[in-house]
Structure formats: structure tokens, C-alpha cells
Design an enzyme around this catalytic site. Sequence first.
Site, PDB file in Angstrom:
ATOM      1  N   ARG A  38      -6.724  -2.933   8.278  1.00 25.74           N
ATOM      2  CA  ARG A  38      -7.063  -4.038   8.077  1.00 25.74           C
ATOM      3  C   ARG A  38      -6.781  -4.742   9.337  1.00 25.74           C
ATOM      4  O   ARG A  38      -7.438  -5.829   9.935  1.00 25.74           O
ATOM      5  CB  ARG A  38      -6.162  -4.865   7.062  1.00 25.74           C
ATOM      6  N   ASP A  82       4.231  -3.863   6.550  1.00 32.41           N
ATOM      7  CA  ASP A  82       4.667  -5.239   7.203  1.00 32.41           C
ATOM      8  C   ASP A  82       4.771  -6.228   5.982  1.00 32.41           C
ATOM      9  O   ASP A  82       5.683  -7.223   6.246  1.00 32.41           O
ATOM     10  CB  ASP A  82       3.727  -5.806   8.375  1.00 32.41           C
ATOM     11  N   ARG A  97       1.777  -5.588  -5.211  1.00 36.24           N
ATOM     12  CA  ARG A  97       2.028  -6.787  -4.103  1.00 36.24           C
ATOM     13  C   ARG A  97       2.199  -7.807  -5.127  1.00 36.24           C
ATOM     14  O   ARG A  97       1.541  -8.181  -6.060  1.00 36.24           O
ATOM     15  CB  ARG A  97       0.521  -6.967  -3.525  1.00 36.24           C
ATOM     16  N   THR A 123       3.812   3.198   5.345  1.00 39.51           N
ATOM     17  CA  THR A 123       2.438   3.004   5.538  1.00 39.51           C
ATOM     18  C   THR A 123       1.360   3.642   6.293  1.00 39.51           C
ATOM     19  O   THR A 123       1.856   4.095   7.291  1.00 39.51           O
ATOM     20  CB  THR A 123       2.379   1.416   5.747  1.00 39.51           C
ATOM     21  N   ASP A 177      -0.869   2.924   7.975  1.00 36.24           N
ATOM     22  CA  ASP A 177      -1.309   1.977   8.840  1.00 36.24           C
ATOM     23  C   ASP A 177      -0.703   2.131  10.357  1.00 36.24           C
ATOM     24  O   ASP A 177      -1.306   1.907  11.607  1.00 36.24           O
ATOM     25  CB  ASP A 177      -1.332   0.381   8.754  1.00 36.24           C
ATOM     26  N   GLY A 182       0.760  -0.938   0.076  1.00 37.29           N
ATOM     27  CA  GLY A 182       0.049   0.019   0.276  1.00 37.29           C
ATOM     28  C   GLY A 182       0.790   1.128  -0.151  1.00 37.29           C
ATOM     29  O   GLY A 182       1.777   1.484   0.902  1.00 37.29           O
ATOM     30  N   ASP A 226       1.403   0.487  11.863  1.00 32.86           N
ATOM     31  CA  ASP A 226       1.599  -0.995  12.613  1.00 32.86           C
ATOM     32  C   ASP A 226       2.720  -1.515  12.582  1.00 32.86           C
ATOM     33  O   ASP A 226       2.968  -2.811  12.717  1.00 32.86           O
ATOM     34  CB  ASP A 226       0.246  -1.874  12.079  1.00 32.86           C
TER      35      ASP A 226
HETATM   36  O1  F6P Z   1      -1.720  -1.178   4.261  1.00 31.53           O
HETATM   37  C1  F6P Z   1      -2.324  -0.216   3.794  1.00 31.53           C
HETATM   38  C2  F6P Z   1      -3.755  -0.237   3.580  1.00 31.53           C
HETATM   39  O2  F6P Z   1      -4.136   1.000   3.071  1.00 31.53           O
HETATM   40  C3  F6P Z   1      -4.559  -0.934   4.567  1.00 31.53           C
HETATM   41  O3  F6P Z   1      -5.059   0.070   5.601  1.00 31.53           O
HETATM   42  C4  F6P Z   1      -5.764  -1.536   4.018  1.00 31.53           C
HETATM   43  O4  F6P Z   1      -6.431  -2.329   4.424  1.00 31.53           O
HETATM   44  C5  F6P Z   1      -5.113  -2.026   2.475  1.00 31.53           C
HETATM   45  O5  F6P Z   1      -3.985  -1.061   2.545  1.00 31.53           O
HETATM   46  C6  F6P Z   1      -5.967  -1.800   1.336  1.00 31.53           C
HETATM   47  O6  F6P Z   1      -5.411  -2.241   0.390  1.00 31.53           O
HETATM   48  P1  F6P Z   1      -5.549  -2.120  -1.297  1.00 31.53           P
HETATM   49  O7  F6P Z   1      -5.422  -0.835  -1.871  1.00 31.53           O
HETATM   50  O8  F6P Z   1      -4.757  -3.534  -2.068  1.00 31.53           O
HETATM   51  O9  F6P Z   1      -7.180  -2.430  -1.409  1.00 31.53           O
END
Ligand code: F6P
Length: 324
Positions: free
Chosen positions: A173, A103, A72, A127, A129, A11, A131
Amino acid sequence: MEKIGVFTSGGDSPGMNAAIRAVVRTAIKSGLIPYGIYHGYKGLIEGEIKEMNTHDVSNILQLGGTILRSARSKEFRTPEGRAKAYRQLKKHGITGLIAIGGDGTMAGAKVFANEYPDIRIVGLPGTIDNDLAGTDFTIGYDTAINTAMEAVDKIKDTANAFDRLFFIEVMGRDSGFIALRVGIATGAEAVLVPETRTNIDELVRKLRTFAKRRKNAAIVIVAEGDDAGGAYEIARKVKERGFEKYEIRVSTLGHIQRGGSPTCMDRMLAGRLGMEAVKALKDGVSGVLVGKKCKEIVYTPFEKAVKDPKKLNPLLLDIVDMLA
Ligand code: F6P
């Protein structure tokens, strides 16, 4: 001159560009040759690798997203995929890597560092998040919480106008860092996070006491990974219990939280950590996340950064209840 590669993965987060700029410029000034690797681990496997000069990173400091793009990669999770990535690095003569991400990115870096110890690799926490253990704040978190805070403030205006209860879903998440700070900063009536069990009956009781206190509207911030479900699911469960005090509405903030120009805090953090990551590589360091804790630069082994997720401060959860 030694060649190093930099990439962003997973992300994206506001401030990644500021970090890339810091890495590229510090590398050049330290006598290294920086290479940009596009689309994270996927681009590493496929050889999307290009030398970068100081002008390539001009005027990007204030931009959200990432000029190196992101992805990813499932293939990088396989030994064959990582072997292809290693061959690409050998082909380009790159001996050091800076991985910017969350992570998942650090988990990939950990495995790669163990399998190919002749490539030094350090991580930068990027990130929204927040986290990752090993740093007080991740690059992008401050911008994301400010974006979400502004959005919730706006929703509060209409919630008050219509005497409504809003369930507002924010990203996260596996973690409630965004939800918690946004909840406190907007005076939310409740904050639901994955780290603590959500009891819907208790939530309904709480909301009833607010109604008795003649609060004309209420806001519940829901982290997307809450154990009771997302905002729609929780709103449904609350309605099911016959809650009629307020009309209910749901809003999901979504990817708006990932974009936008980084805040001053995020630009500062990205600049400092980008510089420190290059310094770490130059000093022969490998296998660590470069973070900042209590104003100090700290190196946390990938192993630890990935295994021990950062804990929410329970004091902040108390603040939500105390000030609601
Ligand atoms: O890890 C960052 C994040 O924005 C999370 O908060 C979220 O759950 C996820 O990525 C969403 O990912 P995508 O853009 O692949 O839907």
C-alpha cells in the site's frame, strides 16, 4: 513467575506462527508464563487471553496465517480502548507484551508503552511489506516475494504465448519492497512503486523501445500503492495513449501473497527474533522493535521504527532498467 502476553495484529504474514512458537517455548524455558492474546489489540481489549503451553505451539512452525488470529482495532486507537486493554492485563497479571505485526501494530505499541510504562512491550516485525525500519527483513516478506515470483513466472508463460503486455499488481500500500524484488527476480520490463513518481508517457516510451527490440511480450509490476494508480488504472492510462504494440492484460495477485507455508528464511528469522524478544523482556527492555540488521540483533525505539519508513535501495531500481 512473571506472565507475558504475545499477539499478532494487522495483516498476517507467513512465519507469524513460527514466531509465536519461538516466543512461547523460549518463555517457558526462561521461567516465564506465556499467554496468547487472540485477535490482536481487539482481543486484548475484550479479554481473549489464554495461557499457552508448549503443546499449544506444536506442529505450527510450517503453517501460514496465525493461530492467534489477527484484527485491526479502531477502539485501541482511543484512550478509552487502551485503558480497557490495560485493565485486562492487570486482571490477568501480565506485565510484559510481545506485539507481532507491521507499522500499525508498532504505532499502537508506541502509544501504549508511553501511557502505561509499568507494562513492558517489545515488537517483532511481522508483515509481508518489509517496510519497517529497524530490520533488514520482516517476517513473511521472503515467503511473499517467492509466492509472487512464482505467480509472475506463470503469467510470463501465457504472456509470451500470446505476445501480450501484462500489468501485474502486487501488494504494498505504501511501499515497493515486494514489487521491486519480484520485478528483478522475474526480469520485468518495468517496476512501478509508491516511492518514486510514475510518468505514464515515459513508461509508454520505454514499452515502445521494447517492442522495437522485438520483445514479444512485456511485464510491468505495479505496487498497489503506486501514485499513478493500481494496475487496472495504469493499464487504462497506457491504452489511452494509443499503445497498440501489444494486447494488454491485467492481473492482481492479491491475498495469495499473504498465505502459504513460510520459507526457510522466514522460519529462521521468526525463530531467532522470537527468542530475542523474550530475552529483551527478561532483561527489562521496553518500547522497542526487535529486528536483525547485517546479522546483528538491534533494538529500535518504536518512535523511530514508525516515523522513519525504510527506504528502497535505489541500486535495485537501476538493476530493473539495466537488465530489462
Ligand atoms: O500490510 C500488509 C498488507 O498485505 C498490505 O500489503 C496490503 O495493502 C494490506 O495488508 C491489505 O489489507 P487487507 O487484508 O485488510 O485488505
